[in-house]
Design an enzyme around this catalytic site. Structure first.
Site, PDB file in Angstrom:
ATOM      1  N   GLU A  48       0.854  -1.196   0.000  1.00  0.00           N
ATOM      2  CA  GLU A  48       0.000   0.000   0.000  1.00  0.00           C
ATOM      3  C   GLU A  48       0.895   1.253   0.000  1.00  0.00           C
ATOM      4  O   GLU A  48       1.909   1.271   0.696  1.00  0.00           O
ATOM      5  CB  GLU A  48      -0.795   0.045   1.311  1.00  0.00           C
ATOM      6  CG  GLU A  48      -2.231  -0.324   1.211  1.00  0.00           C
ATOM      7  CD  GLU A  48      -2.883  -0.295   2.596  1.00  0.00           C
ATOM      8  OE1 GLU A  48      -2.177  -0.316   3.623  1.00  0.00           O
ATOM      9  OE2 GLU A  48      -4.102  -0.267   2.639  1.00  0.00           O
ATOM     10  N   ARG A 101      -4.264  -4.620  -0.229  1.00  0.00           N
ATOM     11  CA  ARG A 101      -5.566  -3.954  -0.327  1.00  0.00           C
ATOM     12  C   ARG A 101      -5.875  -3.514  -1.764  1.00  0.00           C
ATOM     13  O   ARG A 101      -5.207  -3.915  -2.706  1.00  0.00           O
ATOM     14  CB  ARG A 101      -5.700  -2.788   0.651  1.00  0.00           C
ATOM     15  CG  ARG A 101      -5.707  -3.198   2.107  1.00  0.00           C
ATOM     16  CD  ARG A 101      -6.658  -2.339   2.924  1.00  0.00           C
ATOM     17  NE  ARG A 101      -6.659  -2.720   4.328  1.00  0.00           N
ATOM     18  CZ  ARG A 101      -5.941  -2.111   5.276  1.00  0.00           C
ATOM     19  NH1 ARG A 101      -5.183  -1.089   4.959  1.00  0.00           N
ATOM     20  NH2 ARG A 101      -6.008  -2.525   6.516  1.00  0.00           N
TER      21      ARG A 101
END
Ligand SMILES: Nc1ncnc2c1ncn2[C@@H]1O[C@H](COP(=O)(O)OP(=O)(O)O)[C@@H](O)[C@H]1O
Ligand SMILES: O=c1ccn([C@H]2C[C@H](O)[C@@H](COP(=O)(O)O)O2)c(=O)[nH]1
Length: 227
Positions: A48, A101
């Protein structure tokens, strides 16, 4: 390079490649899992872009959001949406991509949490929602498998305190519990939003040794995601 297919912008020549999203609560062990798989040839790992969320042109939208979510939630989540989209459309350098994610969890978990907890004004939620809907309608966001690191909120809370990221010192256990419930409703109970790919659930409360063993046990399932 992007081109148009069935009305959506798609990346060229990536039909046979596979994309895995690694999802889970804050401090559930996603980065640790990615580090493990980064040692495998033929897998590229995308973490991320948290460093960007902590420093955009000298400002720290992540820290601002935790200090005053009603004022800065939209600012952070707009930037998260942009930087995650940038990750999704990045040309693939290997046959398999594992990424931490997704633009989907940013919206379905974090934006939803701000809004549901009364910390995001309706107009901010509406603007972010329309942006999100436009993006997923017009740009292909490939995914073959979602790996969900399933933890108890208490485990994450302890790991979060141990990691000791400055911005996150104000996070209470209740925040981690809300994020947990949203993840469970989405990926386990199928009660909230559409799930865009099959889900592989990995219990992740275990110690590091057992987690590494479990990663190894699931290696084939993960690597064969688009077969
Ligand atoms: N299985 C585990 N047992 C104990 N500590 C862990 C385990 N996995 C990760 N940690 C530690 O917990 C913290 C959060 O892990 P991290 O991989 O950064 O989580 P995430 O990327 O999901 O936020 C780190 O300090 C990490 O070293
Ligand atoms: O859409 C999002 C995604 C993440 N965050 C926050 C949650 C955490 O404080 C960090 C990311 O940490 P991880 O350790 O990778 O879970 O960013 C958010 O507010 N909104």
């Amino acid at each position: 390079m992007l081109s148009s297919s069935q009305g959506k912008l798609v990346r060229n020549g990536e039909g046979k490649k596979s994309v895995i999203w690694l999802e889970g609560n804050i401090a559930s062990g996603k980065t640790t899992c990615l580090e493990y798989f980064s040692k495998t040839s033929d897998i590229e790992v995308l973490t991320e872009p948290v460093s960007k969320w902590r420093n955009v042109q000298g400002c720290n939208p992540l820290g601002l959001m935790y200090q005053d979510p009603s004022r800065w939630g939209l600012t952070l989540q707009t930037y998260v949406q942009l930087t995650m989209l940038d990750r999704h459309v990045l040309p693939m350098a290997s046959p398999i991509r594992m990424m931490e994610r997704s633009i989907y969890s940013a919206k379905y978990i974090f934006v939803e949490n701000l809004y549901k907890s009364g910390k995001m004004p309706e107009v901010d939620f509406a603007v972010l929602s329309e942006w999100f809907e436009w993006i997923v309608k017009n740009i292909a966001i490939p995914v073959d498998l979602i790996v969900y690191l399933q933890t108890s909120p208490q485990t994450c809370y302890e790991r979060l305190k141990q990691r000791c990221r400055e911005e996150e010192k104000v996070i209470p256990l209740e925040y981690i519990e809300s994020i947990h419930n949203l993840y469970e409703d989405w990926l386990i109970h199928h009660k909230s939003f559409e799930v865009p790919a099959p889900v592989l659930v990995m219990p992740a409360d275990h110690d590091l040794k057992k987690m590494l063993h479990q990663f190894e046990e699931n290696r084939e399932k993960i690597l064969m995601a688009n077969c």
